[in-house]
Design a protein around this motif. Structure first.
Motif, short mmCIF file in Angstrom:
data_model
loop_
_atom_site.label_atom_id
_atom_site.label_comp_id
_atom_site.label_asym_id
_atom_site.label_seq_id
_atom_site.Cartn_x
_atom_site.Cartn_y
_atom_site.Cartn_z
N TYR A 31 15.22 22.22 -10.30
CA TYR A 31 14.51 20.97 -10.53
C TYR A 31 15.06 20.42 -11.84
CZ TYR A 31 11.24 23.14 -7.26
OH TYR A 31 10.68 23.77 -6.18
N LEU A 34 15.95 22.87 -14.70
CA LEU A 34 15.27 24.14 -14.49
C LEU A 34 15.74 24.82 -13.21
CD1 LEU A 34 12.35 25.67 -15.48
CD2 LEU A 34 11.87 24.95 -13.15
N ALA A 36 14.81 27.30 -10.63
CA ALA A 36 13.63 28.04 -10.17
C ALA A 36 14.02 29.22 -9.29
CB ALA A 36 12.68 27.12 -9.42
N PRO A 55 5.35 37.38 -9.93
CA PRO A 55 4.34 36.71 -10.75
C PRO A 55 4.43 35.19 -10.61
CG PRO A 55 6.17 37.38 -12.12
CD PRO A 55 6.46 37.89 -10.74
N ASN A 56 3.49 34.49 -11.22
CA ASN A 56 3.52 33.03 -11.23
C ASN A 56 4.82 32.52 -11.81
OD1 ASN A 56 1.17 32.20 -10.03
ND2 ASN A 56 -0.03 32.44 -11.91
N GLY A 57 5.39 31.53 -11.16
CA GLY A 57 6.61 30.92 -11.68
C GLY A 57 7.87 31.67 -11.29
N ALA A 58 7.74 32.68 -10.43
CA ALA A 58 8.91 33.48 -10.06
C ALA A 58 9.85 32.72 -9.13
CB ALA A 58 8.46 34.78 -9.39
N GLY A 59 9.33 31.68 -8.49
CA GLY A 59 10.16 30.92 -7.54
C GLY A 59 9.76 31.16 -6.09
N LYS A 60 8.59 31.73 -5.88
CA LYS A 60 8.14 32.04 -4.51
C LYS A 60 7.91 30.76 -3.71
CE LYS A 60 4.46 34.34 -5.87
NZ LYS A 60 4.56 34.11 -7.32
N SER A 61 7.11 29.86 -4.28
CA SER A 61 6.79 28.63 -3.53
C SER A 61 8.05 27.80 -3.30
CB SER A 61 5.75 27.81 -4.29
OG SER A 61 4.54 28.51 -4.37
N SER A 62 8.90 27.74 -4.29
CA SER A 62 10.14 26.98 -4.13
C SER A 62 10.93 27.52 -2.94
CB SER A 62 10.98 27.08 -5.41
OG SER A 62 10.28 26.57 -6.50
N ARG B 276 11.00 17.49 -2.23
CA ARG B 276 11.82 17.76 -3.42
C ARG B 276 12.32 19.19 -3.42
NH1 ARG B 276 8.91 16.49 -8.62
NH2 ARG B 276 7.15 17.39 -7.55
N1 LIG Z 1 8.41 20.16 -7.98
C1 LIG Z 1 8.76 20.80 -9.10
N2 LIG Z 1 9.31 20.12 -10.13
C2 LIG Z 1 9.69 20.74 -11.26
N3 LIG Z 1 9.54 22.06 -11.47
C3 LIG Z 1 9.00 22.80 -10.49
C4 LIG Z 1 8.57 22.20 -9.26
N4 LIG Z 1 8.06 23.18 -8.47
C5 LIG Z 1 8.17 24.32 -9.18
N5 LIG Z 1 8.71 24.10 -10.38
C6 LIG Z 1 9.01 25.13 -11.39
O1 LIG Z 1 9.82 26.09 -10.80
C7 LIG Z 1 9.44 27.39 -11.23
C8 LIG Z 1 9.10 28.22 -10.03
O2 LIG Z 1 7.94 27.68 -9.45
P1 LIG Z 1 7.35 28.20 -8.08
O3 LIG Z 1 8.41 28.21 -7.06
O4 LIG Z 1 6.14 27.38 -7.79
O5 LIG Z 1 6.95 29.69 -8.44
P2 LIG Z 1 5.80 30.62 -7.82
O6 LIG Z 1 5.40 30.05 -6.51
O7 LIG Z 1 6.44 31.95 -7.72
O8 LIG Z 1 4.68 30.62 -8.79
C9 LIG Z 1 8.30 27.21 -12.19
O9 LIG Z 1 8.81 27.23 -13.48
C10 LIG Z 1 7.76 25.85 -11.84
O10 LIG Z 1 7.19 25.25 -12.96
#
Ligand SMILES: Nc1ncnc2c1ncn2[C@@H]1O[C@H](COP(=O)(O)OP(=O)(O)O)[C@@H](O)[C@H]1O
Ligand SMILES: [Mg+2]
Lengths: 324, 276
Positions: A31, A34, A36, A55-62, B276
């Motif tokens: 992003y 950053l 991710a 953990p939170n922020g690991a990149g799972k949701s991405s 995105r």
């Molecule tokens: N749409 C986005 N725009 C900018 N940064 C993002 C976005 N989605 C996630 N991030 C960043 O990417 C990193 C990984 O996020 P995420 O994939 O949500 O991790 P998780 O699901 O493991 O908590 C985090 O630092 C988060 O802040």
């Protein structure tokens, strides 16, 4: 009936089976500046329950969003159901079920309408969608809430509705992004039970979690992900065997200087970890460690011997605790 | 059957009921979704119809006496209410479609996250944009149809072309819904909508709505002719009074281009924002 449908699956004249439902190679997501997800390799096979623990922020949701064909990959290659999400998004999405981290339920519709409308987006007929909606409401035990407004549901009920919604199109792959985060223990167990049934029936599950117990309960195989990188992969038991001892002795001392105490314990186990409030000694026999500590004249305020968990694996591999 | 089994719904790879390909009309399912929400909100339905009617009545009862009759460019004389009524039709088509395409879309895009869920299905951003647009046109067509009937009943129409007036209203709706939706994708807060209000109010007052173009100062006439509502008014007034002319074709072209550009921009932007 379960066995029967498996037989059908084996004998049924279906399209050429794609054994790897998800295949990611050096997959990346940025992003802006950053990064991710920083180059992960994952293969999810048909019929398994596969987890991303981190953990939170690991990149799972991405990662889940890329697989669900709602977020373009920034690099590497990704095949989902044998197709390229960038080019064949709608075709892929028509065969996936997705429970996003934030439910994205439609608060202007009732519980049942959420299923009816969502099912129509997949091109299901009105009659078909009505039949499935009622059946899925029973499955997640929401039949008596069918006419309720979504806003009136508790967090656990909303999550169950999201799970039901994700099943409306009879998906080949069910993606669950943190299915039980934020739920109370009772709600979590109910949901685990439902997911477990799906798993028993052969649905391929891909889930993320930062709860090690959830990963241990539900996943056949999992990857541990931290800061966008996969640090380990295997079955829960395998990971624990490979990266931790059989048992752990947790010791809390009445002193502030846990590090100082820990220095004297190294010979007792394979490994010693110091946390802010306790010392962990990893050994095959935790009771023996506890006894030895006692013999050394060190009086721990509390002693707990337990089996190693994925939490310990994570601590070992990253030096941090999952809950951070 | 027991609650625990959903085998026939989720059999692994076998005997699956494969969803039908959605084809080009996938957007209709979003229209259906909006209809479900809307049919519960009958109050909103009534207001959409009432607004232009109230304008019309206040002008018909009050202002007409003060102003007297008008001579149109083609030489026919009409009452002031007859002159203003088609402009009210055009203005309410504008307001109605803007309401759906701006507030309505913003709410679903940024707050309710409706489209996040929609885009997880086979629907694409263009389906979302088309669905919202079609929805606002369906609604607008209903209002316009009812309003034109009221005009006819009150004797405010003097031409057979009037039957096309609801279609003209839909074209106006298309233009403003497309453009409004595109602009909405750049909105960050509800306050940003003040810019739209700021553009709409002067347009409502000064698009040859309440008095003819030739009454405007010379230097301002070209500015009036640039506004989309002016073209909408030209279209509706030409049809209900029977004073039809080529300028109406220009108006249609203007409005169709405006709506189409808006629609294309909106679908791209919705994709860029959500995928995105
Ligand atoms: N749409 C986005 N725009 C900018 N940064 C993002 C976005 N989605 C996630 N991030 C960043 O990417 C990193 C990984 O996020 P995420 O994939 O949500 O991790 P998780 O699901 O493991 O908590 C985090 O630092 C988060 O802040
Ligand atoms: Mg997440």
């Amino acid at each position: 009936m379960g066995a029967q449908s498996v037989e059908q699956a084996a004998a049924g004249p279906v399209e050429a089976p794609v054994e790897a439902l998800v295949e990611a190679r050096n997959l990346r997501k940025s992003y802006g500046a950053l990064e991710a997800v920083r180059g992960i390799d994952v293969t999810v096979r048909r019929g398994e329950a596969f987890g991303f623990l981190g953990p939170n922020g690991a990149g799972k949701s991405s990662t889940m969003r890329m697989i669900a064909a709602v977020s373009p990959a920034s690099g590497g290659s990704l095949r989902v159901l044998g197709m390229d999400p960038g080019a064949e998004g709608p075709a892929i999405r028509s065969r996936l079920g997705v429970c996003p981290q934030d439910n994205t339920l439609d608060s202007e519709l009732t519980v049942r309408e959420n299923l009816l409308v969502y099912g129509r987006f997949f091109g299901l007929s009105r009659a078909e969608v009505a039949r499935r909606a009622d059946e899925l409401l029973r499955f997640v035990q929401l039949t008596d809430k069918a006419g309720s407004r979504v806003d009136d549901l508790s967090g656990g009920l909303k999550r169950r509705l999201t799970v039901a919604r994700s099943l409306i199109n009879n998906p080949e792959l069910l993606i669950l992004d943190e299915p039980t985060t934020g739920l109370d223990p009772q709600a979590r167990h109910l949901l685990w039970d439902r997911l477990f049934r799906l798993k028993q029936q052969g649905t391929t599950l891909l889930l993320t979690t930062h709860y090690m117990d959830e990963a241990e309960q539900l996943c056949d195989r999992l990857v541990i992900i931290d800061e966008g990188v996969i640090v380990a992969e295997g079955s829960p038991a395998q990971l624990i065997r490979d990266h931790s001892s059989r048992e752990v002795c947790e010791l809390r001392f009445g002193v502030d200087d846990h590090a100082g105490v820990a220095a004297r314990l190294h010979h007792l186990g394979e490994r010693v970890e110091v946390l802010p409030d306790r010392v962990l000694v990893y050994a095959e026999d935790g009771e023996a460690v506890a006894a030895a500590v006692h013999e050394m004249g060190l009086s721990a305020r509390s002693t707990l011997v337990r089996r190693s968990t994925l939490e310990d694996v994570f601590l070992r591999l990253t030096g941090r605790s999952l809950a951070d | 059957m027991t609650a625990d089994r959903v085998n026939d719904l989720i059999a692994p790879g076998a005997a699956r009921v494969v969803p039908q390909p959605l084809g080009r009309f996938a957007a209709r399912h979003l229209v259906d979704r909006n209809y479900r929400v809307y049919r519960r909100d009958w109050l909103l339905f009534i207001t959409g119809f009432l607004e232009p009617l109230l304008y019309l009545l206040s002008i018909g009862i009050g202002i007409e006496q003060l102003v007297g009759d008008f001579t149109l460019p083609n030489g026919s004389r009409v009452s002031y209410t007859e002159f203003v009524a088609p402009a009210m039709l055009a203005a309410s088509a504008m307001n109605g479609s803007l309401f759906d395409a701006t507030f309505g879309v913003f709410f679903k895009l940024k707050y309710e996250k409706v489209y996040d869920a929609v885009l997880a299905t086979p629907l694409r951003p263009v389906d979302v944009a088309v669905g919202e647009l079609v929805w606002s046109l369906v609604r607008g067509a209903l209002y316009a149809g009812a309003f034109v009937v009221v005009m006819a009943v009150l004797g405010l129409t003097s031409s057979g072309w009037t039957v096309l007036a609801p279609v003209a209203a839909v074209v106006i709706g298309y233009a403003f819904a497309g453009a409004g939706m595109a602009l909405t994708t750049w909105m960050r807060t509800w306050q940003d909508f003040d810019f739209i209000t700021l553009a709409v109010l002067p347009m409502f007052l000064f698009s040859a709505t309440f008095f003819p173009l030739d009454r405007y100062p010379d230097g301002v006439q070209w500015l009036v002719q640039l506004t989309p509502l002016y073209h909408g008014v030209v279209l509706c007034r030409g049809l209900t009074t029977g004073a039809v002319g080529v300028e109406m074709l220009i108006a249609v072209a203007y409005l169709l281009v405006m709506g189409t550009v808006g629609l294309l921009v909106a679908s791209r932007r919705i994709g860029a924002l959500l995928l995105r």
